[in-house]
Design an enzyme around this catalytic site. Structure first.
Site, PDB file in Angstrom:
ATOM      1  N   LYS A 191       0.865  -1.177   0.000  1.00 34.02           N
ATOM      2  CA  LYS A 191       0.000   0.000   0.000  1.00 34.02           C
ATOM      3  C   LYS A 191       0.896   1.220   0.000  1.00 34.02           C
ATOM      4  CE  LYS A 191      -3.808   2.192   2.485  1.00 34.02           C
ATOM      5  NZ  LYS A 191      -4.741   2.085   3.632  1.00 34.02           N
ATOM      6  N   ASP A 197     -14.101   4.587   9.803  1.00 37.49           N
ATOM      7  CA  ASP A 197     -14.497   4.428   8.392  1.00 37.49           C
ATOM      8  C   ASP A 197     -14.858   2.974   8.125  1.00 37.49           C
ATOM      9  OD1 ASP A 197     -15.094   5.301   5.856  1.00 37.49           O
ATOM     10  OD2 ASP A 197     -13.047   5.076   5.104  1.00 37.49           O
TER      11      ASP A 197
END
Length: 218
Positions: free
Chosen positions: A16, A115
């Site tokens: 990532k 989230d």
């Protein structure tokens, strides 16, 4: 996100990275915020040790390219699974229970996710989930603010009313989002998604906030 091979250990991993293009298009203050969030995610993942939370293999910075090394998962996300088919009650119970265990553990470490949504939940080949993407997580006792006061962060369909208002959050906000996900696992859509068929997104958000307001004595 990139699929890569760890030469030293001979395993496939996921990388990532912070996109250089996005950084170059951002202001210096935004760049600093992106980098700080990335570092925070690395620190949070390193601190969380739970079977249903994505592990962190490594974190690094090479020639200005900052990256996280995490397990590679071929099973996709819970969102991918939702798009292919509805879940049975047994599957819903399994995924919901594992998510609740992961959140309970994170909250005990004084970390809220902020989230929670199906695209941030990975599903492996054995139908076990791993909660990921702690990029906007917050340490409950942390005094560092990465956003301005009153700024809402998250994904509208899953955000609690206090998130919409930019108010201080605790673990109950994650529990609200978990409830929205349970609804979606059972019904196939979020409450806001269904209501948008008859209204506008902004109107539904405002209605949701009004309905969640505590009653005041007259």
């Amino acid at each position: 996100m990139w699929k890569a091979e760890d030469d030293s250990l001979g395993r496939v991993v996921a990388l990532k990275v912070i996109s250089k293009e996005n950084l170059e298009r951002s202001t210096p203050e935004q760049q600093k915020e992106f980098i700080e969030r990335f570092k925070r995610e690395a620190r949070i993942l390193a601190a969380l040790k739970h079977i249903h939370i994505l592990a962190l293999f490594d974190y690094g910075d090479t020639e200005g390219l900052r990256y996280l090394v995490i397990p590679y998962n071929e099973g996709g996300t819970l969102e991918d699974r939702l798009q292919r088919a509805r879940f049975t009650l047994a599957e819903t119970d399994r995924f919901f229970s594992q998510l609740a265990e992961a959140l309970d553990y994170a909250h005990k470490q004084k970390i809220i996710h902020r989230d929670l949504k199906p695209s941030n939940v990975l599903v492996d080949q054995n139908d076990n989930i791993q909660l990921s993407d702690f990029g906007i997580s917050k340490l409950l006792e942390d005094s560092v603010h990465l956003t301005q006061t009153g700024t809402a962060m998250g994904t509208p369909d899953y955000m609690s009313p206090e998130q919409f208002k930019g108010l201080p959050l605790d673990g109950r906000s994650d529990i609200y989002s978990l409830g929205v996900m349970l609804y979606e696992l059972l019904v196939g859509s979020t409450p806001l998604e269904r209501e948008r068929l008859r209204s506008t997104p902004l109107a539904e958000i405002q209605r949701l906030i009004r309905e969640q307001e505590p009653l005041r004595p007259s």
